[in-house]
Design an enzyme around this catalytic site. Structure first.
Site: not given
Ligand SMILES: [Zn+2]
Length: 468
Positions: A88, A152
């Site tokens: 991501d 994340e």
């Molecule tokens: Zn990162």
């Protein structure tokens, strides 16, 4: 003994590696609205699928964990090493000049595009390290698993889900931070607090305080409104506080109201000493005013003692501490607001490895209670520490030194990486302090030499840790 073979393979497959990085960068994988079967939206699911296809086509056994994480296994043997990276990306602005964020290009030995450095490039470096070993027919005695997540940047719920199903490997690293190795991450003691009290008519009285926007940032701005105070008294107090704190104060009169604004310097909560808090400076000024006695004013004065200006280390709260390997506890009062009948705020403290529930959370709660403030319940996030002299950390450092020629030593940081929640996880690569790759900013790039070197380092580490 495999090193030369592996290095030659990686050099020969550099173009393919770059192509795969660019393929993933072309997918806009910012988190968006949840859709059926796609907890983080369309982009994250699409990038996971693309990575899964790559891993599958290179001969690894793959699995998709409900579009949160995909994994690739080197073999079916006992698991020794997990490598965690994420696909991501953070949001983009319109200020990119080299290229558009999702149209990667190569310029001057760098790949430009959102996610090239954070963390799609490092993810592909890990994949090519495994691919090199596999294609060369080198057998491993233990399994290495590549774990690619997709949340994340928005809280790492992907890993919470994954580790609800799978066990942590004996060793894990994430190439999502800095070289050489981050083996210590401070704990996180960040709590909201509040108080309610009776309004009091007597003047002068403080009717409003507002400071800070984000709990993890040292407040650069704060403001107070006072009723019934002589303008000259406010000007004198502002001048005195400015001399003492170096924060700039402005006093304006608005009919019956005196408005005091404070301008300090922002900084990150993990290094509050680089900032200069407008909020704690303002509290110091207000606590010294000759205001009429009231429950609210008592709380303001107590708060100024809990969070004295220039106390970056939690002395006022009674939680100052330090140890040799992780340094000092840091403290930042990040946000605060006050009205004649209530106040609320939140602080952000980073706790060294000597910090515990006993000597941090309980002490903070007790001292806040004595000041008439209620702190929210719950434990802190404990500090994270993998011993620097462990075989694991020493092996990582050795490979780093072999390929960079730089003597590596373990690092301690105040922030949390992707492996903070793991017992035996460290961060390893791929940033070096000399290169600002604009991570999270405009024109993010991955240096191609660093990408290739990282691939070689990871392959070396995998062989050392997973082959008897
Ligand atoms: Zn990162």
């Amino acid at each position: 003994m495999y090193r030369e073979q592996i290095d030659a393979y990686i050099d020969a497959h550099k173009e393919q590696l770059i192509d795969d990085v660019m393929k993933l960068v072309r997918i806009d994988s910012q988190r968006t609205q949840e859709e059926p079967g796609k907890p983080y939206g369309e982009g994250p699911a699409e990038v996971l699928e693309a990575a899964k296809e790559l891993m599958d086509s290179y001969g690894f056994a793959v699995r998709n964990y409900e579009n949160r994480v995909v994994t690739g296994d080197f073999n079916e043997k006992e698991k020794q090493l997990d490598i965690l990276a994420h696909l991501d990306v953070v949001p983009v602005t319109k200020d990119w000049t080299v290229t558009e964020p999702f149209k990667p290009v190569i310029r001057d030995g760098k790949i430009y595009g959102r996610g090239t450095a954070d963390d799609k490039g490092p993810a592909m470096a890990a994949l090519y390290a495994m691919k090199a070993i596999k294609d060369l027919g080198i057998e491993l005695d233990y399994n290495v698993r590549l774990i690619l997540g997709s949340d994340e940047e928005c809280g790492s719920s992907d890993l919470v889900y994954y580790y609800g199903i799978e066990k942590e490997a004996p060793m894990s690293f994430t190439p999502d931070a800095d070289y050489p190795v981050i083996n210590i991450e401070k704990g996180h003691f960040s709590k909201k607090f509040h108080a309610a009290f009776e309004d009091c008519e007597a003047l002068p009285k403080i009717v409003k305080i507002q400071g800070g926007d984000k709990v993890n940032v040292v407040p650069a701005n704060a403001k107070a409104v006072i009723l019934g105070l002589e303008e000259q008294a406010a000007l004198d107090a502002a001048k005195k506080a400015e001399n003492e704190t170096k924060v700039k104060f402005t006093v304006t009169k608005n009919q019956e109201e005196i408005v005091i604004t404070a301008k300090g310097v922002a900084g990150h909560a993990s290094t509050p000493e680089v900032g200069n808090s407008a909020l704690t400076a303002l509290l110091q000024l207000l606590a010294g005013l000759e205001a009429a006695p009231s429950q609210g004013f008592d709380r303001i004065r107590a708060l100024a003692e809990l969070f004295p200006h220039n106390d970056y280390y939690g002395k006022g709260m009674g939680v100052d501490m330090e140890d040799e390997i992780s340094g000092k506890l840091t403290m930042n009062l990040g946000v605060f607001q006050y009205s004649p009948t209530s106040l609320s705020g939140q602080f952000d403290s980073r706790v060294p490895i000597c910090g515990t529930e006993e000597n941090v959370t309980r002490v903070g709660k007790k001292n806040m209670e004595e000041a008439g403030l209620t702190m929210e319940e719950g434990p802190m996030t404990p500090p994270h520490h993998v011993p620097g002299d462990s075989v694991f950390v020493q092996t990582l450092l050795e490979s780093y030194e072999t390929y960079t020629g730089i003597k590596g030593k373990p690092l301690a940081i105040g922030g949390g990486t992707y492996v903070h929640g793991l017992e035996r996880g460290v961060a390893f690569g791929c940033m070096v302090p000399e290169v600002d790759n604009h991570m999270h900013g405009d024109n993010e790039f991955m240096d191609i030499d660093m990408l290739v070197t990282s691939t070689k380092i990871f392959a070396d580490v995998i062989v050392k840790l997973c082959k008897k």
